[in-house]
Design an enzyme around this catalytic site. Structure first.
Site, mmCIF file in Angstrom:
data_model
loop_
_atom_site.group_PDB
_atom_site.id
_atom_site.type_symbol
_atom_site.label_atom_id
_atom_site.label_comp_id
_atom_site.label_asym_id
_atom_site.label_seq_id
_atom_site.Cartn_x
_atom_site.Cartn_y
_atom_site.Cartn_z
ATOM 1 C CG ASP A 1 -2.156 -2.329 -2.090
ATOM 2 O OD1 ASP A 1 -1.726 -2.976 -1.201
ATOM 3 O OD2 ASP A 1 -3.061 -2.863 -2.920
ATOM 4 C CE LYS B 1 1.943 -6.506 2.781
ATOM 5 N NZ LYS B 1 0.553 -6.287 2.133
ATOM 6 C CD GLU C 1 -3.109 -5.060 2.836
ATOM 7 O OE1 GLU C 1 -3.466 -6.074 3.049
ATOM 8 O OE2 GLU C 1 -1.830 -4.629 2.675
ATOM 9 C CG ASP D 1 -7.394 -7.540 2.080
ATOM 10 O OD1 ASP D 1 -7.198 -8.503 0.855
ATOM 11 O OD2 ASP D 1 -6.782 -6.607 2.421
#
Lengths: 310, 571
Positions: free
Chosen positions: B6, B68, B145, B170
């Site tokens: 992850d 990210k 995800e 999420d």
């Protein structure tokens, strides 16, 4: 399709899904995308066929749609422990959501739509309204808004945007699809009307007779727009047929919302001025031919009689 | 061995599947979570993880975090003088995770499943894949995800259980994803996905920071955030702490030492909720769209699943609970759930016997299509129209084609411009790539091309255009965009990265401890500060002596001392 799935034709979605699942496990979608696509295609068309008699592709939706959903999660102890101690109790939450609804309803009745909308949005942002109820309350506001044809377009657009009612309607997801569709249509009508007004107001200083007759598109659009709004003499319609026709068609689509802004009588005029032109032309040419023949016959007669007379 | 990773905005995890369960790998410090931070020490060594995060406050100019968020762009993050692309920084994090896994597994790790937000675009996915390659990993699969979260909960519909429809929400550090999943007969099918790649826990921290700057910050004349003053590293940490504290307490205090005094500001939960309202409003649109695309009513969902650390915020949970009139499932640590799911997917990929009965299908998150033009009712030509070929939420791998024809007489070339997005006009969508196809001259509309889009399970796209009359083919490899590295460039950067000195793993604990002490030294004032300085010198002396046992003892002592003054430790 049924061969691909390996079953007899059926309308039972569960059976189709079972067959699909069994076949799917035998292939590797990563390594053999072709096989997966064929299977998937068969599955989707089978499901679509099975779902046709029902309004929803998933039977659960129609079967449990009316059941009270809150009860189910409350029985799970795991979920209870997930609530932090400072969360609102259910009664509190219920009275809160009732209060929000009351407030929004009052604002809507008093035609304070923006206040109603922002109240609703902020309440739902804080999670005071369940998603399904929120659609109901939003629909109430929008019903009020739609009932007021005098509402300025900017305000209308702003409210619809605030409530997220300006997006496209897809599928049969809400009980208010018709209303949503109407809101969309009205929004489109407003955009179109704004365009027409803008075109009519466009400053266009240099045009001459040639532009008028041969149709300079800029000028043509402007004049067509002005005619639609009743600001230019109707006789010009003959020059601008090509631009007027799509405009009139558009007007017809949005008519319910534009009735009080564009005079319907005026549109009828334009329709009459533009529509019969082509058949009329044909008729005149026919008539002209008839007249020509008669004329020739008469001349021939005269000549003949003159010759014969002598 | 295939591992599951992850790669998060704030924290990253690595795990694997063995003996029928997903296992997470602890890093050198014994934590499952490795902060996605990279820092360069003064002697040019690369630090990754907690040590780097501690340096965020003390050495902001040499440290990078939350990169990210810039995946798929050309933006450079500077560690000292050297600029790094987001892929490279991610690769450094991946490398550190990889070495953790190799230590635990005792074997070399070559392949990985990496998770990406469901709403990541083509460029962002490619960048993630490139990051994996830069870290020396073959990226077997990019897993979304929310799907990973569902896998972690084992909600994948065992063959004998009922069918279920799940909504996975999420809210991670930087991205927000919503997926509707349908589980039946061991098949997990993603029905619809929607999201916002620019909304996450970091935005809530930003909101607190902005509120602080507008309030006490202005009074104390603190330089603006854009100035990059070191004080903002400290402020950001304080804001993060306040955000976390407000999940349990009704108020939190930010203490910011500035110019020899401490500015204290108390933030109540109500104020926090008020300043976050614009963010909460943005959460709604993706939820509604996912439900609409899946043709689901909120009542018809069987369960709601939470993933991502930011879902701990009470206001978020209340929002979701009220929206759906039920409480979400959340018994796995929301920070770890995606990592565990990645490990499950890695197991599926290895065709593990325990997982043979489960299959997973995903969808394309965006509509993909090409640019066309058309004539309107008035006979005018409209250019730049978007013509969809693969609609969003189509199950992948998918392959769809459409036929397009020429618009001009004797047109020699058809330009195929590939776009991603939902808007009617291409100018509002994202250009992925373009290619030109030669067609023989003919009257308008007589020559046509067949454009085929193939979308694979990792969400990567291939475009192929065929001229119908000549069978001439042109295929488009979507590359060379801003933010996407070409294979040659990847090779070059791989060599450059190999030259970097990475801080040795054995010393990670010492370094993290030093970084923490340094951070505390910067944060505190007066007496406490002197004390921390003294402890730090003592510890550094002990390290110089190079006796492993003595160092370990000293580290334990220092940890205990620091814990006493710094109770706000978090992962």
């Amino acid at each position: 399709m049924w061969q691909e799935l390996g079953i007899e034709p059926t309308v039972d979605p569960a059976a189709i899904r079972r067959a699909y699942a069994a076949r799917l496990k035998a292939i590797d979608a990563d390594l053999d995308p072709g096989a997966f696509r064929t299977l998937r295609g068969a599955f989707e068309s089978a499901i679509a066929r099975a779902a046709r008699p029902l309004p929803h592709p998933m039977p659960r939706v129609s079967a449990e749609g009316d059941a009270k959903p809150e009860k189910e999660p409350r029985t799970e102890p795991l979920l209870i422990s997930a609530i932090p101690h400072h969360e609102r109790t259910l009664e509190e939450a219920e009275s809160e959501s009732a209060r929000v609804r009351e407030q929004v309803r009052r604002d809507t009745a008093a035609q304070k739509f923006e206040a109603a909308a922002s109240h609703l949005v902020s309440a739902s942002a804080r999670g005071l309204l369940p998603l399904s109820d929120e659609e109901e309350v939003a629909a109430e506001v929008m019903t009020g808004v739609m009932a007021d044809p005098k509402l300025p377009p900017e305000r209308f657009r702003e409210i619809a945007k605030q409530l997220h009612w300006d997006g496209p309607v897809r599928w049969d997801s809400t009980p208010h699809d018709t209303l949503r569709q109407q809101v969309r249509e009205r929004l489109e009508a407003e955009v179109w009307y704004a365009e027409i007004v803008e075109q009519a107001a466009r400053h266009n200083p240099d045009f001459n007779l040639r532009d008028r007759i041969w149709g300079n598109p800029w000028h043509a659009e402007k004049t067509a727009a002005m005619m639609l709004l009743g600001k230019a003499p109707i006789w010009r319609a003959r020059f601008y047929k090509r631009w007027l026709q799509p405009m009139v068609i558009q007007y017809d689509r949005h008519q319910p919302w534009l009735k009080d802004r564009i005079d319907p009588a005026h549109v009828d005029w334009l329709r009459n001025a533009t529509r019969p032109s082509r058949p009329a032309q044909k008729k005149t040419s026919n008539r002209r031919l008839v007249w020509l023949i008669i004329f020739i016959v008469v001349i021939l007669r005269l000549v003949a009689s003159a010759l014969l007379g002598q | 061995m295939i591992v599951g990773i992850d790669l998060g905005t704030t924290n990253s995890l690595i795990g694997y599947w063995r003996n029928g369960e997903a296992t997470l790998v602890p890093n050198a410090l014994g934590h499952f979570l490795t902060p996605s931070c990279v820092s360069m020490s003064d002697d040019g060594q690369i630090l990754v993880g907690l040590a780097a995060r501690e340096r965020l406050a003390s050495h902001p100019a040499r440290t990078a975090a939350a990169f990210k968020r810039h995946m798929g762009t050309d933006r450079l993050h500077f560690l000292g003088e050297k600029g790094f692309r987001p892929e490279e920084l991610s690769a450094l994090v991946l490398r550190s995770l990889k070495s953790d896994a190799e230590t635990v597994l005792g074997e070399s790790v070559q392949e990985a499943v990496i998770t990406v937000p469901a709403y990541f675009s083509d460029a962002q996915r490619k960048a993630t894949k490139a990051a994996g390659e830069l870290a020396g990993l073959k990226v077997e699969f990019l897993l979304t995800e929310p799907t990973a979260a569902a896998l972690a909960y084992g909600l994948t519909g065992a063959p004998d259980s009922d069918e279920k429809t799940l909504l996975v929400v999420d809210l991670g550090g930087g991205t927000f994803d919503v997926s509707v999943l349908h589980c039946f007969e061991g098949v997990t099918e993603v029905r619809a996905t929607a999201g916002d790649s620019w909304l996450g826990g970091e935005d809530f921290v930003d909101a607190i920071e902005a509120a602080f700057m507008a309030g006490p910050g202005r009074g104390a004349a603190i330089p603006a955030v854009s100035s990059g003053a070191p004080i903002h590293g400290v402020l950001r940490r304080q804001a993060e702490l306040a955000k976390r504290a407000l999940s349990d307490a009704d108020e939190a205090t930010l203490d910011l030492p500035y110019q020899d005094k401490v500015i204290s500001w108390t933030l109540s939960r109500d104020t926090f909720e008020r300043i976050s309202e614009p963010l909460l409003v943005r959460l709604r649109a993706p939820i509604e769209r996912a439900l609409r695309d899946a043709r689901m009513r909120p009542e018809a969902l069987s369960q709601i699943v939470f993933a991502g650390g930011a879902t701990r915020m009470p206001m978020f949970r209340r929002l979701i609970a009220r929206l759906f009139q039920r409480l979400p499932v959340q018994h796995i640590n929301p920070d770890e759930v995606v990592g565990r799911g990645a490990a499950v997917r890695a197991g599926m990929r290895m065709r593990d016997a325990d997982l043979r009965e489960s299959v997973l299908t995903e969808v394309s998150p965006f509509t993909l299509g090409i640019e066309t033009s058309d004539d309107d009712a008035g006979g005018r030509r409209i250019y730049g129209l978007f013509s969809p070929i693969i609609e969003r939420n189509t199950v992948i791998p998918a392959s769809r084609s459409k036929v397009f024809s020429t618009i001009e007489d004797n047109q020699g070339v058809i330009s195929v411009r590939v776009f991603q997005g939902e808007a009617r006009f291409t100018k509002d969508n994202i250009l992925l790539g373009a290619c030109k196809v030669r067609v023989p001259p003919a009257p308008a509309g007589k020559e046509s091309i067949d454009v085929r889009f193939s979308y694979d399970t990792s969400g990567l796209l291939e475009v192929e255009a065929t001229v119908l009359s000549t069978k001439h083919r042109a295929s488009l490899v979507i590359e060379g965009n801003a933010g996407v590295l070409s294979p040659a460039e990847i090779q070059k950067r791989l060599e450059a990265l190999a030259k970097l000195k990475v801080h040795p793993r054995e010393q990670a604990e010492n370094t993290a401890m030093i970084a923490r002490a340094e951070r505390l030294y910067e944060e505190r004032l007066g007496h406490v500060r002197d004390q921390v300085g003294k402890w730090l010198t003592e510890f550094l002396n002990r390290i110089e002596e190079q006796d492993p046992n003595a160092i370990e003892r000293a580290r334990a002592v220092l940890a205990e001392r620091l814990d006493r003054i710094d109770d706000k430790f978090f992962l």
